[in-house]
Design a protein around this motif. Structure first.
Motif, PDB file in Angstrom:
ATOM      1  N   GLU A 349       0.257  -1.514   0.156  1.00  0.00           N
ATOM      2  CA  GLU A 349      -0.185  -0.113   0.000  1.00  0.00           C
ATOM      3  C   GLU A 349       0.604   1.174   0.308  1.00  0.00           C
ATOM      4  O   GLU A 349       0.878   2.278  -0.570  1.00  0.00           O
ATOM      5  N   GLN A 350       1.831   1.344   0.638  1.00  0.00           N
ATOM      6  CA  GLN A 350       2.209   2.340   0.617  1.00  0.00           C
ATOM      7  C   GLN A 350       3.515   3.414  -0.343  1.00  0.00           C
ATOM      8  O   GLN A 350       3.979   3.954  -0.337  1.00  0.00           O
ATOM      9  N   THR A 351       3.502   1.842  -1.729  1.00  0.00           N
ATOM     10  CA  THR A 351       4.556   1.951  -2.333  1.00  0.00           C
ATOM     11  C   THR A 351       3.620   1.844  -3.849  1.00  0.00           C
ATOM     12  O   THR A 351       4.331   1.996  -5.282  1.00  0.00           O
ATOM     13  N   ALA A 352       3.056   2.254  -3.648  1.00  0.00           N
ATOM     14  CA  ALA A 352       1.930   2.043  -4.690  1.00  0.00           C
ATOM     15  C   ALA A 352       1.657   3.054  -5.524  1.00  0.00           C
ATOM     16  O   ALA A 352       2.081   3.926  -4.269  1.00  0.00           O
ATOM     17  N   LYS A 353       1.525   3.991  -6.368  1.00  0.00           N
ATOM     18  CA  LYS A 353       1.546   5.045  -7.496  1.00  0.00           C
ATOM     19  C   LYS A 353       0.346   5.842  -7.204  1.00  0.00           C
ATOM     20  O   LYS A 353      -0.829   5.337  -7.861  1.00  0.00           O
ATOM     21  N   ASP A 354       0.143   6.415  -6.657  1.00  0.00           N
ATOM     22  CA  ASP A 354      -0.900   7.265  -6.870  1.00  0.00           C
ATOM     23  C   ASP A 354      -1.429   7.850  -8.076  1.00  0.00           C
ATOM     24  O   ASP A 354      -1.111   7.910  -8.894  1.00  0.00           O
TER      25      ASP A 354
END
Length: 482
Positions: A349-354
């Motif tokens: 979740e923290q490394t996903a591309k917004d």
């Protein structure tokens, strides 16, 4: 296993172990309205279970341009997004065969020519042709099905499709193509187009079915069928002006031409049809040159047609996006088996591309899955160093892998579980980092994760899903990590 309300307790119980992570689709009812402020709106859709459970990682679907798929459901339970449009997937031979999907190749040794089989509507397709492998001399029988070609008996019948167009007014004109693919320029190459009223157009009076019937009547063992010549009225004006592009347009043929108003399919549908491979104009030119050279030398040009049921299809659905996530998690979890499920979920979740509005949103959740970034994130966590780290305390001692038990798989012992689900149900998956085995609860598919994952290979994790999935059928998702 099917996710129901009474099983939710079991989900939470499993999650308390620390070595289980549930992944499911967000659902395919992206146009379903929800009552908002007294009005129905499709901006947010109802939750879809099991993805709507907070314990489950819910996956949305995007296309190759990172646009949200129109069918992907939008609601606060969405966690992550992954590719789910036109995903190349293995297919059930029963389903593919029933729909006439075929993949046929042609090979010859002298000269050496190899024409790979078209798969999943990529490349040449001759739907509803025969199944089998046949070797023989390639005999050029032209394009006129009224002229006998006795030399084709027990050999390979080479024919070129000539639609023999005729003027028509009104009605509907359909291409002899089984699918609606697009060229690189985005223009349609096989989408049926209705004829505008009060306009004269050309309609074929001969179909690919007639060529199959013709070659069968000559006693041939197989058929090579080429795309129409540039001189025919087969090609629309916007592409006829670019001969170079026409040369590489694949043959998208369907021997079953009933939807186009032909009568030949009724005559051959219950007969043993010939294995058939399609040729675009560039390939046809190559084959024809070899046939002409053989005539001059007095030596036969021999080739082999090998036709099989196409075991691949391109499918869409959030269930096609789920395997990218579950397979990817299995991949990186195999590299860091001491990290617990909570840490894995945080990494993803923290490394996903917004995507979309800044921050988490109802369409993409945290954003597009970035597997390499998640791998790098885990590498910096204390759990990456081994079981002594306090972050590993979330997993009971009996579930902690003993890396010393197998000297051939140092660093990849023990077991982790990624339960991969979809709308309405889930398929249980048991992931062992050393040799990942994902077992479908329905017994449909298995997959393997490469246990030698390292920083340079983490970006290559891929996933495959059971081909019975799609927007309307999403129960049997299975995953594989490359």
């Amino acid at each position: 296993m099917r996710f129901t309300a009474d099983r939710c307790y079991k989900c939470r119980e499993a999650l308390s172990r620390g070595d289980v992570l549930f992944v499911a689709s967000s659902g395919n009812n992206g146009s379903a309205p929800t009552l908002m402020n007294g009005q129905l709106s499709s901006a947010i859709n109802p939750g879809n279970y099991p993805g709507a459970y907070p314990e489950v990682l819910a996956v949305a679907a995007v296309d190759c341009d990172s646009n949200l798929a129109p069918f992907s459901q939008k609601n606060p339970s969405v966690d992550i997004a992954a590719p789910g449009v036109d995903v190349l997937s293995t297919a059930s031979e029963d389903v593919a065969g029933a729909n006439g999907y075929m993949a046929a190749a042609f090979t010859s040794d002298s000269p050496r020519i190899t024409i790979a089989p078209g798969m999943a509507n990529d490349g040449n397709q001759v739907r509803n042709s025969g199944i089998g492998k046949a070797t023989g001399k390639v005999i050029d029988c032209g394009s006129n099905t009224k002229v006998p070609c006795p030399a084709a008996k027990d050999n390979i019948c080479l024919v070129q499709y000539d639609p023999v167009v005729r003027p028509v007014e009104l009605g509907s004109l359909f291409s002899q193509s089984p699918s609606g693919n697009s060229s690189a320029s985005g223009r349609p190459t096989g989408i049926p187009k209705p004829i505008p009223p009060a306009r004269i157009r050309s309609a074929p009076s001969q179909y690919y079915c007639n060529l199959m019937e013709y070659c069968m009547a000559q006693g041939a063992k197989a058929m090579l069928v080429a795309a129409p010549a540039l001189s025919t009225d087969f090609y629309p004006s916007w592409i006829a002006s670019d001969p170079a592009e026409i040369m590489d347009i694949p043959v998208l043929a369907n021997i079953n031409c009933t939807p186009y108003g032909c009568d030949c399919w009724a005559r051959i549908r219950n007969k043993k049809r010939l294995p058939a491979a399609g040729l675009n104009l560039r390939q046809f030119s190559q084959i024809k040159a070899a046939v002409d050279a053989a005539k001059k030398s007095g030596k036969p040009f021999v080739g082999t047609v090998d036709s099989k049921v196409d075991a691949y299809q391109r499918l869409s659905g959030t269930s096609m996006a789920v395997p990218h996530v579950s397979g990817g998690i299995a991949k990186i979890w195999a590299a860091y088996p001491y990290c617990n499920a909570s840490t894995l979920r945080t990494a993803v979740e923290q490394t996903a591309k917004d995507l979309g509005p800044p921050g988490r949103d109802v369409m993409f959740g945290h954003g597009l899955l970035q597997l390499e970034a998640a791998f790098d994130y885990l590498a910096k966590q204390p759990c990456a160093k081994g079981p002594k780290d306090p972050l590993f305390n979330g997993i009971p001692e009996e579930n902690i892998p003993d890396l010393r038990s197998d000297s051939t798989n140092v660093g990849f012992g023990g077991s982790k579980r990624v339960v991969n689900g979809s709308s309405g149900s889930s398929t249980g998956s048991t992931v062992q980092p050393a040799s990942t085995s994902i077992k479908n609860a329905a017994g449909n598919a298995t997959a393997a994760a490469n246990s030698t994952l390292g920083p340079s290979s983490s970006k290559n994790a891929t996933a495959a899903a059971n081909s019975t999935l799609g927007p309307s059928s999403s129960k049997n998702a299975t995953a594989a990590a490359n």
